[in-house]
Design an enzyme around this catalytic site. Sequence first.
Site, PDB file in Angstrom:
ATOM      1  N   CYS A 155       3.386   1.410  -8.112  1.00 29.03           N
ATOM      2  CA  CYS A 155       4.350   0.445  -7.575  1.00 29.03           C
ATOM      3  C   CYS A 155       5.188  -0.144  -8.703  1.00 29.03           C
ATOM      4  O   CYS A 155       4.648  -0.545  -9.743  1.00 29.03           O
ATOM      5  CB  CYS A 155       3.621  -0.676  -6.840  1.00 29.03           C
ATOM      6  SG  CYS A 155       4.729  -1.816  -5.989  1.00 29.03           S
ATOM      7  N   CYS A 199       0.871  -1.168   0.000  1.00 33.71           N
ATOM      8  CA  CYS A 199       0.000   0.000   0.000  1.00 33.71           C
ATOM      9  C   CYS A 199       0.910   1.219   0.000  1.00 33.71           C
ATOM     10  O   CYS A 199       2.131   1.076  -0.110  1.00 33.71           O
ATOM     11  CB  CYS A 199      -0.991   0.002   1.166  1.00 33.71           C
ATOM     12  SG  CYS A 199      -0.267   0.209   2.797  1.00 33.71           S
ATOM     13  N   CYS A 216      -4.226  -0.636  -2.049  1.00 29.52           N
ATOM     14  CA  CYS A 216      -4.737   0.707  -2.316  1.00 29.52           C
ATOM     15  C   CYS A 216      -4.574   0.994  -3.798  1.00 29.52           C
ATOM     16  O   CYS A 216      -3.684   0.462  -4.461  1.00 29.52           O
ATOM     17  CB  CYS A 216      -4.069   1.762  -1.440  1.00 29.52           C
ATOM     18  SG  CYS A 216      -2.454   2.313  -1.976  1.00 29.52           S
TER      19      CYS A 216
END
Length: 259
Positions: free
Chosen positions: A203, A122, A196
């Site tokens: 990412c 996250c 999230c």
Amino acid sequence: MASSLQAAPAFVQLAAHPVRWRLLTLLAAGDHRVRELVELVGQPQNLVSYHLRLLRGGGLVTARRSTFDARDSYYHLDLERCAQELADTGAVLHPALRLDPAPPSPPSSAAHAGRPVVLFTCTGNSARSPIAEALLRHHAGGRVEVTSAGSHPRPRLHPYAVHLLRERHGIDLIDQRPRHVDTMAGRRFDYVISLCDKVREVCPDIGGHPRRLHWSIPDPATPSRTEGAGSPAFARTMEEIDTRIRYLLPVLTPQEVSS
């Protein structure tokens, strides 16, 4: 004399359609946006949206606005509702066919060779992903190797997350600190699960071609128009993550769960 015909249960009517069944199977693995479902199903967007509306109307699927791009929504399969609907459907056909959920397999403290390796991500690695890490480790009992990290880690875990994990599950994270996803470079993961919407987009790719899943869960530390960011928000978030973890575990360790 004409015989009376009984309609099939609502779950059967909803799930039997090929497009809706495909949508259910895709959402059983993780949350998706409409355009992703359109690509995966290979049908026009208006048709996919129509069937999603029917699944939402039947209570099997929910939608949640993306916290990264509010123009998007993530669709989520309510696995608890599906389990109950399947149990009720079996009972309608014959009382002996009610499908009661299997009891959880007992935890094992022994290390298992070849156990799956899971990374939860996250943004801040201060609430959602460490909660998921702790609960999967707790429920798996050594059968899964698990860690968590964030794209922009906070200085420390959120105190509500630490408190609720200790109070409700007896898990102590007082000494754990948030980690950056860059520290995961070079490690092998079988599953990378984002919790999230923002981190899903930003990412970096993790090497080794892990299976990537997404759980669209709002940050409980961010107030919304409908609820605050206090302990109740964290409790609801923890309950949702715990439910998803319980349904993930049989996927990660199918042989051990069935043995």
